[in-house]
Design an enzyme around this catalytic site. Sequence first.
Site, PDB file in Angstrom:
ATOM      1  N   ALA A 220       0.835  -1.337   0.105  1.00 24.70           N
ATOM      2  CA  ALA A 220       0.020  -0.084  -0.059  1.00 24.70           C
ATOM      3  C   ALA A 220       0.929   1.191  -0.148  1.00 24.70           C
ATOM      4  O   ALA A 220       2.114   1.239  -0.143  1.00 24.70           O
ATOM      5  CB  ALA A 220      -0.844  -0.086   1.421  1.00 24.70           C
ATOM      6  N   ASN A 221       0.196   2.447   0.086  1.00 23.93           N
ATOM      7  CA  ASN A 221       1.019   3.596   0.293  1.00 23.93           C
ATOM      8  C   ASN A 221       0.361   4.509   1.109  1.00 23.93           C
ATOM      9  O   ASN A 221      -0.930   4.112   1.808  1.00 23.93           O
ATOM     10  CB  ASN A 221       1.314   4.288  -1.013  1.00 23.93           C
ATOM     11  CG  ASN A 221      -0.116   4.854  -1.686  1.00 23.93           C
ATOM     12  OD1 ASN A 221      -0.935   5.300  -1.370  1.00 23.93           O
ATOM     13  ND2 ASN A 221      -0.466   4.056  -2.999  1.00 23.93           N
TER      14      ASN A 221
END
Length: 414
Positions: A220-221
């Site tokens: 993810a970010n």
Amino acid sequence: MASWVLHAMLKDKRILLIVGGGIAAYKSLDLIRRLRERGAVVRGVLTKAACEFVTPLSAGTLLGERAFTDLFDRQSEFDVGHIRLARDTDIVVVAPATADLMAKMAHGHANDLATAILLATDKPVLIAPAMNPRMWSHKATQRNLAQLMSDGIEIVGPNDGEMAEARESGPGRMAEPLEIVAMIEGMFARASSGKPLAGKRVLITSGPTHEPIDPVRYIANRSSGKQGHAIAAAAAQAGADVTLIAGPVNLPDPAGVRVKHVTTAQEMLSAVQAALPADVAIFAAAVADWRVAQAGDQKIKKGSGGTPALSFVENPDILATVAKPGPQRPALVIGFAAETENVIAHAKAKLASKGCDWIVANDVSPATGIMGGDSNSIHLVTTQGAEAWPSQSKADVARALIARVADALAGKRQ
Ligand code: C5P
């Protein structure tokens, strides 16, 4: 706009001012004067706690009529009633909006006159928060703030500075009366300009994507989705028919927006394609560039053969796909460039490589606090050049961007 025009903006406008219980309540007395000297017709409601800070008599003297204080006051219920107070106005302003009032508003409480009015009103609502900086930054208050913003409530302040109490400083001071007046004038100005995006279809992506490694792990970010969601809310407020394709975020769905929730980049692309055609497409999502080539069907176990060797494949570029010339291409395609260095140069390169019309570029180095934060400072990069916008709240960036979009669609400017 000439100042006499702004002065005329409030003439005969009906403003219902709700005063919450905080030390900043004394400034609301001045706010009443400022509004009335501009020709506004002001009614006042004091919460029980507000009466500890200012008296109904001083508020009533400045209002030129009695201030309302109690839901169960038979005389005022008989004379006007809370429903009429809520409706017979052009705007409701809450100043100061305490942490407690914000919490009650966010949860729809209605156990006194002020909160009953706020629940019953069908008019625009502006709040001017004021509280201790710790109370302001507390997760609960920030959650309530996000909820209120997504409910379409407008916010002015709080400002940074010294608190009235013991040598504390930080965000929490109520906006000054003239700042509140300017915000009210701006809201009337926007309302009188109508709905500049009425009849337009706007497609927006927002948030991160999650790319699975196995059934329990993902890549993810740090995107929060706050900016993209604020843009969706602003577009809806401007009258657009809005579809928001949202990655996994911790935000409520913006009011008046069709929301499709997705997880991966591939799902986001399919949802975007299903939502076309659109007049405007704004790609604020932080889409993962790569996904794991072969996500495991079962949880990868540690201990057997050292560390797992993950191989990646590139995700589809949603923005570049939609920006390709063709019958489905929206008239205006806007991308985002989150960079940590050479922001403008990278944005200019991206404008060309993605084939979009504008890039909203921002510096997301950790020191800026932009990623996940509530304010943003952007550069708008178009084929004409790069404009530096002042640092402002994400809601204000969203409104300014949408105003610019409306101008562009109306052929007023690039
Ligand atoms: O190339 P980069 O990912 O930095 O480009 C950012 C812009 O491209 C953003 O507008 C983002 O929403 C969009 N994008 C996309 N699909 C991808 C990667 C980025 O739509 N796979």
